[in-house]
Design an enzyme around this catalytic site. Structure first.
Site, PDB file in Angstrom:
ATOM      1  CG  ASP A  57      -0.325   0.035   2.541  1.00 57.51           C
ATOM      2  OD1 ASP A  57       0.585  -0.785   2.784  1.00 57.51           O
ATOM      3  OD2 ASP A  57      -0.721   0.881   3.372  1.00 57.51           O
ATOM      4  CG  HIS A  58       3.260   2.405   2.418  1.00 58.78           C
ATOM      5  ND1 HIS A  58       3.224   3.568   3.143  1.00 58.78           N
ATOM      6  CD2 HIS A  58       2.428   1.543   3.057  1.00 58.78           C
ATOM      7  CE1 HIS A  58       2.422   3.404   4.195  1.00 58.78           C
ATOM      8  NE2 HIS A  58       1.921   2.180   4.158  1.00 58.78           N
ATOM      9  CG  ASP A 126       2.301   2.381   7.441  1.00 52.99           C
ATOM     10  OD1 ASP A 126       1.780   3.463   7.119  1.00 52.99           O
ATOM     11  OD2 ASP A 126       2.005   1.295   6.901  1.00 52.99           O
ATOM     12  CG  HIS A 164      -2.379   4.113   6.941  1.00 52.89           C
ATOM     13  ND1 HIS A 164      -3.150   3.392   6.056  1.00 52.89           N
ATOM     14  CD2 HIS A 164      -1.126   3.607   6.834  1.00 52.89           C
ATOM     15  CE1 HIS A 164      -2.387   2.495   5.444  1.00 52.89           C
ATOM     16  NE2 HIS A 164      -1.155   2.607   5.904  1.00 52.89           N
TER      17      HIS A 164
HETATM   18 FE    FE Z   1       0.506   1.209   5.334  1.00 56.99          FE
HETATM   19 ZN    ZN Z   2       3.042  -0.533   6.250  1.00 59.74          ZN
END
Ligand code: FE
Ligand code: ZN
Length: 251
Positions: A57-58, A126, A164
């Protein structure tokens, strides 16, 4: 001046968009499609891609973006980043759109996680979240505690650009850890109002995080006492951090 904005992706990811005139850079493009749409809509040229860690997701959008744009792809040297053309380690300095960034090593969520710091702001992926921190997928509590201490040592007015929108749920946990913390109660009200109005709660300032984020408050007696209710052996800040992080996993 570098302008900073976000491109929403997936359910709750923020892809940070840096721009100077028609030049652009993005941080952690997990998805190429919304980035391409935004670059085209705003008439921007993508020059740089900054990746904090290897999770999909990055970095999921890096290959497609780098195929279309002749962009430098910065990423952690110790992780597998597809198309990375400039592997980085902590302490290095890089130029992005004429702005100098310092690379901070912040292992814990992943083993090679890095953050990108410029004056007044840090892009921390994160590692540190609004009122929370990333899960320990690859690192130890000691590593993560040290990484959070590194971020915590930045100036209080540093803006925390995490990846996020987790702040509301994190604050519910923060309130469980420290029911007597008035700053947490105030922030819960502010965040609820922002979310109802459809606004992002990111970035926050480091000062806000120091006042409300339990993972930056492991030296506070109230946080240590809460940790000891979960793990009677939790005494020093690292074992307090470990106990609080383990509690959050099942909260
Ligand atoms: Fe993430
Ligand atoms: Zn992550």
């Amino acid at each position: 001046m570098l302008e900073i904005d976000f491109i929403p992706a997936f359910k709750d990811n923020y892809i940070w968009l840096l721009r100077r005139g028609d030049r652009a850079a993005v941080v952690d493009p997990g998805d190429a499609a919304p980035v391409m749409a935004r670059l085209q809509a705003d008439g921007l040229r993508l020059e740089a891609i900054l990746v904090t860690h290897h999770h999909a997701d990055h970095q999921g959008g890096v290959a497609a973006l780098a195929e279309y744009w002749p962009a430098t792809v910065f990423g952690p040297a110790d992780e597998s980043i597809i198309g990375c053309s400039r592997p980085l380690s902590g302490g290095e300095r890089i130029d992005v759109l004429g702005q100098e960034f310092e690379v901070l090593a912040v292992p814990g969520h992943t083993a090679g996680h890095i953050a990108y710091r410029m004056p007044g702001a840090v892009f921390c992926g994160d590692t540190l979240f609004g009122a929370g921190c990333g899960r320990l997928f690859e690192g130890t509590p000691g590593q993560m505690a040290e990484s959070l201490a590194r971020l915590s040592a930045l100036p209080d007015d540093t803006l925390i650009y995490c990846a996020h929108e987790y702040t509301a749920a994190n604050l519910d946990f923060a309130a469980a850890v420290e029911p007597g913390n008035a700053a947490i109660r105030r922030r819960i009200a502010q965040v609820a109002e922002a979310r109802q109005a459809g606004r992002s709660t990111v970035p926050s300032t480091l000062a806000e995080e120091k006042a409300t984020n339990p993972f930056l408050r492991c030296s506070e007696p109230a946080v240590a006492a809460a940790a000891r209710q979960r793990d009677p052996a939790a005494k020093d800040p690292v074992s307090v951090f470990a106990a609080i992080r383990a509690w959050k996993n099942v909260f």
